[in-house]
Every structure is written in structure tokens, then in C-alpha cells.
Design an enzyme around this catalytic site. Sequence first.
Site, mmCIF file in Angstrom:
data_model
loop_
_atom_site.group_PDB
_atom_site.id
_atom_site.type_symbol
_atom_site.label_atom_id
_atom_site.label_comp_id
_atom_site.label_asym_id
_atom_site.label_seq_id
_atom_site.Cartn_x
_atom_site.Cartn_y
_atom_site.Cartn_z
ATOM 1 N NE ARG A 48 9.670 22.869 -27.620
ATOM 2 C CZ ARG A 48 9.729 23.882 -28.475
ATOM 3 N NH1 ARG A 48 9.776 23.675 -29.771
ATOM 4 N NH2 ARG A 48 9.749 25.125 -28.049
ATOM 5 C CE LYS A 153 -0.188 34.147 -13.526
ATOM 6 N NZ LYS A 153 -0.010 32.852 -12.917
ATOM 7 C CG HIS A 183 -7.195 30.506 -13.286
ATOM 8 N ND1 HIS A 183 -5.906 30.877 -13.021
ATOM 9 C CD2 HIS A 183 -7.650 29.940 -12.154
ATOM 10 C CE1 HIS A 183 -5.611 30.539 -11.777
ATOM 11 N NE2 HIS A 183 -6.650 29.958 -11.222
ATOM 12 C CE LYS A 187 -10.004 30.981 -8.931
ATOM 13 N NZ LYS A 187 -9.850 29.584 -8.603
ATOM 14 C CD GLU A 221 -1.627 29.658 -4.265
ATOM 15 O OE1 GLU A 221 -2.076 28.772 -5.001
ATOM 16 O OE2 GLU A 221 -0.606 30.315 -4.538
ATOM 17 C CG ASP A 240 2.584 32.664 -9.541
ATOM 18 O OD1 ASP A 240 2.338 32.290 -10.703
ATOM 19 O OD2 ASP A 240 2.252 31.999 -8.533
ATOM 20 C CG HIS A 245 -4.528 35.167 -10.238
ATOM 21 N ND1 HIS A 245 -4.909 35.067 -11.552
ATOM 22 C CD2 HIS A 245 -3.683 34.125 -10.023
ATOM 23 C CE1 HIS A 245 -4.326 34.007 -12.095
ATOM 24 N NE2 HIS A 245 -3.561 33.426 -11.186
ATOM 25 C CE LYS A 341 2.817 29.513 -5.470
ATOM 26 N NZ LYS A 341 1.441 29.092 -5.749
HETATM 27 C C1 BG6 Z 1 -1.714 30.371 -10.860
HETATM 28 C C2 BG6 Z 1 -0.379 30.529 -10.204
HETATM 29 O O1 BG6 Z 1 -1.927 31.383 -11.801
HETATM 30 O O2 BG6 Z 1 -2.736 30.442 -9.878
HETATM 31 C C3 BG6 Z 1 -0.179 29.470 -9.140
HETATM 32 O O3 BG6 Z 1 0.642 30.431 -11.186
HETATM 33 C C4 BG6 Z 1 -1.323 29.482 -8.154
HETATM 34 O O4 BG6 Z 1 1.060 29.676 -8.462
HETATM 35 C C5 BG6 Z 1 -2.655 29.423 -8.885
HETATM 36 O O5 BG6 Z 1 -1.177 28.365 -7.309
HETATM 37 C C6 BG6 Z 1 -3.803 29.644 -7.924
HETATM 38 O O6 BG6 Z 1 -5.003 29.403 -8.580
HETATM 39 P P1 BG6 Z 1 -6.278 28.879 -7.784
HETATM 40 O O7 BG6 Z 1 -7.342 28.821 -8.812
HETATM 41 O O8 BG6 Z 1 -5.907 27.545 -7.204
HETATM 42 O O9 BG6 Z 1 -6.532 29.884 -6.725
#
Ligand code: BG6
Length: 475
Positions: A48, A153, A183, A187, A221, A240, A245, A341
Amino acid sequence: MARKLEPAIIAIFGATGDLSNRMLLPALYEMSAQHQLPDQSIILGIGRNKNKNDAGFRKDVQQAVEKAGVSDSAKIGKWCDSMVYYQGIDNGTQAEFSKLRSRILSLEKKHKLKGNRIFHLAIPPPSFEPTIKSLGVAELNKSGGWTRLVIEKPFGRDLKTAIQLNETIYQYFSEAQVYRIDHYLGKETVQNLLAFRFGNSLFESVWNREKIEKIEINVDEELGIESRADYYEKSGALRDMVQNHLTQLLTLTAMEIPLAFKADELRFEKVKVLHSIAPIKDEDVVFGQYGPGELGGNGVRGYHQEEGVRRDSKTPTFVKIKMSVDNWRWHGVPFYLTTGKRLKERKSEIVVTFRCPPVALFKATDGNETHPNVLVIAIQPNEGFRISFQVKKPGTEMAVQSEWMHFSYSEAFGPIPEAYHTLLLDVMEGDQTLFVSADETLASWKLYTPVLHTHHTIYPYPAGSWGPEQAEALK
Ligand code: BG6
């Protein structure tokens, strides 16, 4: 195997944002440093800020790469000067996109590129659709080469919005051009699930309801929401983490053997798993939200005290769901998906508990430990596997106890590549195997949308614990 890649312009929307700085730019540098990015390829950061220029952005990139642990600043500087550019698009009007088009055309001419383009949307989800439309209207989806669209995502917020997002995409791009990034699929340990299941004959014969008691998929986490209250408040743990995931981990664990290791075959089998999951019952879901607590000896604040969070917010930061994959292989085997979390420890694992022997020769009453065999697939950290066995305790008595056998990735192979490195290379190559298909996103939203639209109690848990006690009770 050496990959044959064609040079391209990698245009990153949101180039000054967190994802670009932490993940994308360092990964692109690494690809270049390892001679994996074809010569002539260039990076065009799009943001931006109209006052930023190429030089300003190159400084940002230099900082981001250094922060990721690369110390050779002269080399990074040279890399930036040779292949990094910036274009500000202010508030993204169509006129700005016309300027962007001219800039892309002139850079393609300068670097003798034939029009291969990657548009990576590292931007907040509400900007996906307007950006895709503007790209289409500016005819940036048409060139003498290939064009690929990379989306991060979340792909929609529920079934309805996911359908709408796909419809917008299809106005200008075909499914074969779309790379939806989860992502977790990048991994190493997640990809290894495929190698583990389909590269060994040992486990296939026991990978079913006859031999398996239950499967738990846990992504715990320690992190809180960092500075992402704005996003997280609208998202919560289910959107999320679970919808994407954890669901990817579930499908890879439960899927049938694909006909070939090809994107279409894999995606097809994953979607079949999603279609066979029974509707989730209200009583099989526990939501939680962290309150103040302690982590690693330090006091941490609760979710309500996080900056940008409403004091009466009902956004869940923890969720546990019990599911049934109702097909021939898995009928009757519960799958538990748990994530939260501010939990006690950072740990992502798939825990497969096998059934105990039908007749117990070694009884607990005779001083034996009577544990079932457990296979733990450790996604992170301490990547690897461990499997528990019953072994005889040394001594004159015939008594058994449980012991673990380990495999550690780092001991066997040393450091493993970052997810984004793998995924960005796959985009360059045009390999969709590790990306999420439209069908997968829709099947997954179909499963979770009713849960999102049902009122659930949000149970409190102290930061630094394993979540609310009600989750423990969900069996
Ligand atoms: C993200 C989430 O997609 O993945 C986050 O938005 C999360 O909230 C993260 O912390 C976790 O990814 P990783 O690779 O650290 O397990």
C-alpha cells in the site's frame, strides 16, 4: 532430483507484511542462494505504501533475510539489487492496477522474461476478492507464459464465503492455476506421513479399525495471539487451525492408498475422507479460552487482556472435537482433534493407540504394566516417531513394562527445510500436490460450518495449562 524450472516474476501482494518478512522473503533468498530459483527470475513486492521505492524495499528485504539468520549482508545486498523491486498500489484502484501492469510489462522486458507470473496474495482475507478481480480486470492473468495465483489460508470463513471466493477466482483463473497454501503440507514431517504410510508395508495391515483403538491429532501452541487480535477475533481456533491444518493431518492419516503420487490422485483420496466424516455432534465439541496464567515461569495475560481484544470476547482459543470417519476402514475408531493457544508446551503430534491384545497373559494384578502399543508421529518439535512396546523387565520374574523406540529426524538428517521453501519451489514448478484443492476446502467447510453456527459454551482455562478440564472429559 534436479527440478527444471522456468524463470518468472514473483509478485507478492502484502510484501511489507508479517508473512512476507518472516517467511516468504527469507525462503526466496534461500532458494536463490541454493541455485534453485532460475536465473532471470525477479521478485516484485507490492504494498500500500506509495512512498516506498525499490531502494526502500530492498532495505526491508535485507533486514528480513538477516533476521531469519543469514549473516552475509553484502551477498544479500547484491541479491536485492539484482532481482528485487517494489510497486506501491495505494488503495488498490483500477488505475493503480493499470500502473502495476505497465510496471510488470517493463520489468519482464528488462529481464527478458516471457510472461511467467506468480501472484502471491499474502494479504488479509477481506482483500482476496478485490485483488483477484482487479488482477483480472487489468488482464494481468493473461500473458505469453503461465500465470499462477497463490492464496494463503483462510479460504473463506464458512461454506458460503468459500463458495463465493472460488467463484470469484474462477472468473479469471482456472483451478489448475490456483495454489492454496496450508503451510502444514510443506512441513517435512507432514509429507513424511505419506512416505511412512505408503512406502512401508509394515503398517498398512494394521492401519484400520481392527487394530487401532483411537487416533488423536494434537497441535498445542505456547504462543498466544501475538499482535493479531484483529484477525484472530474474527477467526478463533476452529477457523484458524482445525478447518485447515488439523484437517490436513486427519485426511493424510485416514486416507486410502492413492493410485499414484500425483496431485489429483492424492486430493481425490483426501476429499473422500472428508465426505465420510459423520456430522459433528454438539456434545462432541469443547471450546475454551485462555485466562491469565504462567508459562515457562513467567506470568502471561489472559485473552481478554490482549491488545485489541474485546473485554467480553467469546472467541475460542482452544477446541477439541471428537469425530467419526464412517467408512469401512475406520468405522468405530474415534478421531480427536485438539488445538489451543497458550498451552503448557509447543507440541504437534499424531498419536495412534493400538488395541490391547485380546487376551491379557500379563495381568496388571501380577505387577505388569498393561499399556497398549502407541505410535507417536511427532510433527514438531523433535520431529520423528516413537513407538511403545511391551518388553520383559530384566530379572528372574516374568513381568512386562512399556518402553519406547525412537526415530529422530535431526539425528538422521540434520536440519530440515522450512515449509515455505518447499511450497514456493512447488509453485515455480507447477506441482499442486502439496496445495489444497477447491473440493477440499468446500468439503471441510461443509463439516465445520454447522459447528461454527451453533452456540457453544466457551470454558476458561489458565494460560500454561493443557486446556479446560471439560476437554479431558470428552472421550
Ligand atoms: C497459522 C495460524 O496458520 O499457523 C497461527 O494462523 C498458528 O495462529 C500457526 O500459530 C501455527 O503454525 P506452526 O507452523 O507454528 O505450527
